[in-house]
Design a protein around this motif. Structure first.
Motif, short mmCIF file in Angstrom:
data_model
loop_
_atom_site.label_atom_id
_atom_site.label_comp_id
_atom_site.label_asym_id
_atom_site.label_seq_id
_atom_site.Cartn_x
_atom_site.Cartn_y
_atom_site.Cartn_z
N ILE A 36 10.63 -13.34 23.86
CA ILE A 36 9.94 -12.43 23.14
C ILE A 36 8.41 -12.74 23.15
CG2 ILE A 36 9.07 -11.88 20.77
CD1 ILE A 36 12.28 -11.91 19.90
N GLU A 71 16.60 -7.88 24.70
CA GLU A 71 16.76 -7.73 23.40
C GLU A 71 18.31 -7.20 23.08
OE1 GLU A 71 14.76 -7.81 20.21
OE2 GLU A 71 13.87 -9.23 21.67
N GLN A 75 20.69 -9.51 20.90
CA GLN A 75 21.19 -8.78 19.62
C GLN A 75 22.61 -8.52 19.58
OE1 GLN A 75 18.23 -5.98 18.13
NE2 GLN A 75 16.62 -7.38 18.43
N TYR A 79 20.94 0.01 23.67
CA TYR A 79 19.61 0.97 23.46
C TYR A 79 19.68 1.91 24.53
CZ TYR A 79 17.30 -2.71 20.62
OH TYR A 79 16.96 -3.62 19.42
N VAL A 103 14.14 4.34 17.40
CA VAL A 103 13.92 2.86 17.05
C VAL A 103 12.17 3.17 16.51
CG1 VAL A 103 13.19 0.87 17.76
CG2 VAL A 103 15.10 1.78 18.77
N ASP A 105 11.24 0.68 14.02
CA ASP A 105 10.80 -0.41 13.25
C ASP A 105 10.34 -1.59 14.13
OD1 ASP A 105 13.13 -0.69 14.42
OD2 ASP A 105 14.23 -2.07 12.94
N GLU A 106 10.18 -1.31 15.35
CA GLU A 106 9.68 -2.27 16.52
C GLU A 106 8.49 -1.73 17.17
OE1 GLU A 106 10.38 -5.73 18.84
OE2 GLU A 106 12.09 -4.86 17.58
N ARG A 110 7.77 1.68 20.15
CA ARG A 110 7.17 2.97 19.66
C ARG A 110 7.30 4.12 20.90
NH1 ARG A 110 2.84 -0.13 20.99
NH2 ARG A 110 0.97 1.13 22.18
#
Length: 192
Positions: A36, A71, A75, A79, A103, A105-106, A110
């Motif tokens: 990350i 990710e 996770q 996606y 998506v 919330d990330e 965006r």
């Protein structure tokens, strides 16, 4: 110090009840933190030259796809990427509702808008895909929301070729995704 018949010591090497080393969970947490952090550094630095928007956007999208693939693996979540003539956005699969959702919330995932004059040409599984404007897709209900490229938690992705064209097709940057999850970025010189 006692010795066995073979001449080896019979005493334990470490204290009983205490294991040495790192657990698998500790190693995975460190790897996730490093991945990350590396993705944020790549996405946050402005090391790209500002003279070629096609190159800048191609490199950004390649880095984002690698980030999303990591990710998805970490996770255990699928996606997808939905492309528009002027940009793209990321979707995630909800196994409970069995629907794709945007998506939101990330911050790194965006919706992205391409600079003026830059166009996307997408081919999936060797066939060109008509990229519809976002406004036309918004009129559709949430049940019909689906990405053109899926990034699976298994590390695989939908095979695709994405050309980012500015002025001439011969000067296009090419992003090529393989079914094994490999994403290659090819410059205009490499695609000729």
């Amino acid at each position: 110090m006692q010795k066995s018949a073979t001449g080896l010591s019979t005493e334990p090497l470490s204290r009983p009840g205490r294991a040495s080393g790192f657990s698998l969970i500790e190693l995975l947490v460190v790897i996730v933190i490093l991945a990350i952090t590396a993705a944020m550094v790549v996405l946050g630095t402005a090391t790209l030259k500002a003279g070629d928007p096609a190159e800048t956007e191609s490199r950004r999208l390649a880095a984002l796809l690698q980030f999303v693939a990591e990710e998805a693996l970490v996770q255990g979540r699928d996606y997808g990427v939905e492309f528009f003539p002027d940009g793209y956005r990321f979707l995630s699969w909800d196994p409970d509702s069995r629907l794709w959702s945007v998506v939101e919330d990330e911050a790194a995932l965006r919706r992205r808008t391409l600079p003026p004059g830059l166009e996307l040409v997408l081919a999936v599984d060797g066939r060109e895909v008509v990229v519809e404007p976002e406004g036309r897709r918004r009129q559709a209900d949430a049940e019909s929301l689906a990405p053109q490229v899926a990034i699976f938690s298994s590390g695989e992705l939908t095979p695709f070729e994405l050309f980012l064209v500015q002025d001439f097709a011969a000067d296009a940057w090419l992003l090529r995704g393989q079914v094994d999850g490999e994403v290659a970025l090819l410059s205009p010189e490499e695609t000729r």
